[in-house]
Design a protein around this motif. Structure first.
Motif, PDB file in Angstrom:
ATOM      1  N   SER A   1       4.497 -50.973 -22.180  1.00 54.15           N
ATOM      2  CA  SER A   1       3.267 -51.730 -22.415  1.00 54.15           C
ATOM      3  C   SER A   1       2.083 -50.781 -22.566  1.00 54.15           C
ATOM      4  CB  SER A   1       3.014 -52.693 -21.259  1.00 54.15           C
ATOM      5  OG  SER A   1       2.654 -51.977 -20.099  1.00 54.15           O
ATOM      6  N   THR A   2       1.017 -51.293 -23.141  1.00 50.57           N
ATOM      7  CA  THR A   2      -0.194 -50.492 -23.335  1.00 50.57           C
ATOM      8  C   THR A   2      -0.722 -49.971 -22.007  1.00 50.57           C
ATOM      9  OG1 THR A   2      -0.738 -51.804 -25.274  1.00 50.57           O
ATOM     10  CG2 THR A   2      -2.519 -50.521 -24.304  1.00 50.57           C
ATOM     11  N   VAL A   3      -0.747 -50.838 -21.000  1.00 50.22           N
ATOM     12  CA  VAL A   3      -1.242 -50.438 -19.678  1.00 50.22           C
ATOM     13  C   VAL A   3      -0.358 -49.354 -19.078  1.00 50.22           C
ATOM     14  CG1 VAL A   3      -1.668 -51.234 -17.316  1.00 50.22           C
ATOM     15  CG2 VAL A   3      -2.359 -52.648 -19.248  1.00 50.22           C
ATOM     16  N   GLU A  36      -0.388 -41.636 -19.119  1.00 51.17           N
ATOM     17  CA  GLU A  36      -1.174 -40.541 -19.687  1.00 51.17           C
ATOM     18  C   GLU A  36      -2.239 -40.064 -18.706  1.00 51.17           C
ATOM     19  OE1 GLU A  36      -4.004 -39.331 -23.480  1.00 51.17           O
ATOM     20  OE2 GLU A  36      -3.137 -41.345 -23.409  1.00 51.17           O
ATOM     21  N   GLU A  37      -2.925 -40.987 -18.050  1.00 49.33           N
ATOM     22  CA  GLU A  37      -3.946 -40.599 -17.075  1.00 49.33           C
ATOM     23  C   GLU A  37      -3.334 -39.800 -15.928  1.00 49.33           C
ATOM     24  OE1 GLU A  37      -6.941 -42.701 -13.917  1.00 49.33           O
ATOM     25  OE2 GLU A  37      -6.684 -43.677 -15.872  1.00 49.33           O
ATOM     26  N   ASP A  38      -2.175 -40.241 -15.454  1.00 47.71           N
ATOM     27  CA  ASP A  38      -1.474 -39.531 -14.385  1.00 47.71           C
ATOM     28  C   ASP A  38      -1.071 -38.129 -14.851  1.00 47.71           C
ATOM     29  OD1 ASP A  38      -0.048 -39.468 -11.746  1.00 47.71           O
ATOM     30  OD2 ASP A  38       1.674 -39.239 -13.087  1.00 47.71           O
ATOM     31  N   ALA A  39      -0.605 -38.025 -16.079  1.00 41.89           N
ATOM     32  CA  ALA A  39      -0.207 -36.717 -16.616  1.00 41.89           C
ATOM     33  C   ALA A  39      -1.415 -35.792 -16.720  1.00 41.89           C
ATOM     34  CB  ALA A  39       0.453 -36.889 -17.975  1.00 41.89           C
TER      35      ALA A  39
END
Length: 158
Positions: A124-126, A132-135
């Protein structure tokens, strides 16, 4: 095995390191002792810069002393894996940090470190945005660890 023998076996490697001149980085006479709590940070005003500063403060403490650590970040995203139909299913982010450590007598050390991280871009988009933010956070923290390690090693000398 008795506790006295176990303690002796654990003490032997420490004694060997002490005999070769090994000094822990944050020991009173180590290279990190002067930096701890006495370093200002100049990092980018981005989410990655925020995470970088947070990790630097965990490792070197926060303070406004005579030392300054300036770090610039370069982040390069790329596709890491494609499905047979050509859809991107994994993304990667390469990060490079150029750093300079200054002290009362001027520039003490400089360097550049790099590493990468990746995340799944399917779902999902979320889920993809969260991954990505976590990465990006993992990458910033890893770069901060590399900067601190190299800076301490440079201060310790050959």
């Amino acid at each position: 095995m008795s506790w006295s023998r176990r303690g002796l076996l654990l003490a032997l490697p420490a004694a060997a390191l002490a005999g070769c001149g090994f000094t822990p980085a944050y020991a009173p006479s180590g290279p990190g002792a002067a930096l701890f709590g006495a370093t200002r940070y100049d990092v980018p005003a981005t989410p990655e810069g925020f995470w970088l500063r947070a990790r630097l403060q965990e490792r070197l403490g926060s303070g406004a002393g005579p030392y300054g650590l300036a770090v610039t970040l370069t982040l390069t995203p790329r596709d890491a894996a494609l499905s047979p139909s050509g859809q991107v299913v994994r993304r990667a982010l390469r990060g490079a940090a150029t750093w300079a450590l200054t002290g009362p007598e001027g520039e003490l050390a400089t360097g550049e470190v790099s590493t990468f991280t990746a995340w799944s871009s399917s779902g999902s988009t979320v889920a993809v945005q969260t991954a990505e933010e976590d990465a990006r956070e993992r990458l910033a923290r890893a770069l901060a660890d590399l900067v601190v390690t190299e800076a301490l090693a440079a201060l310790a000398g050959p």
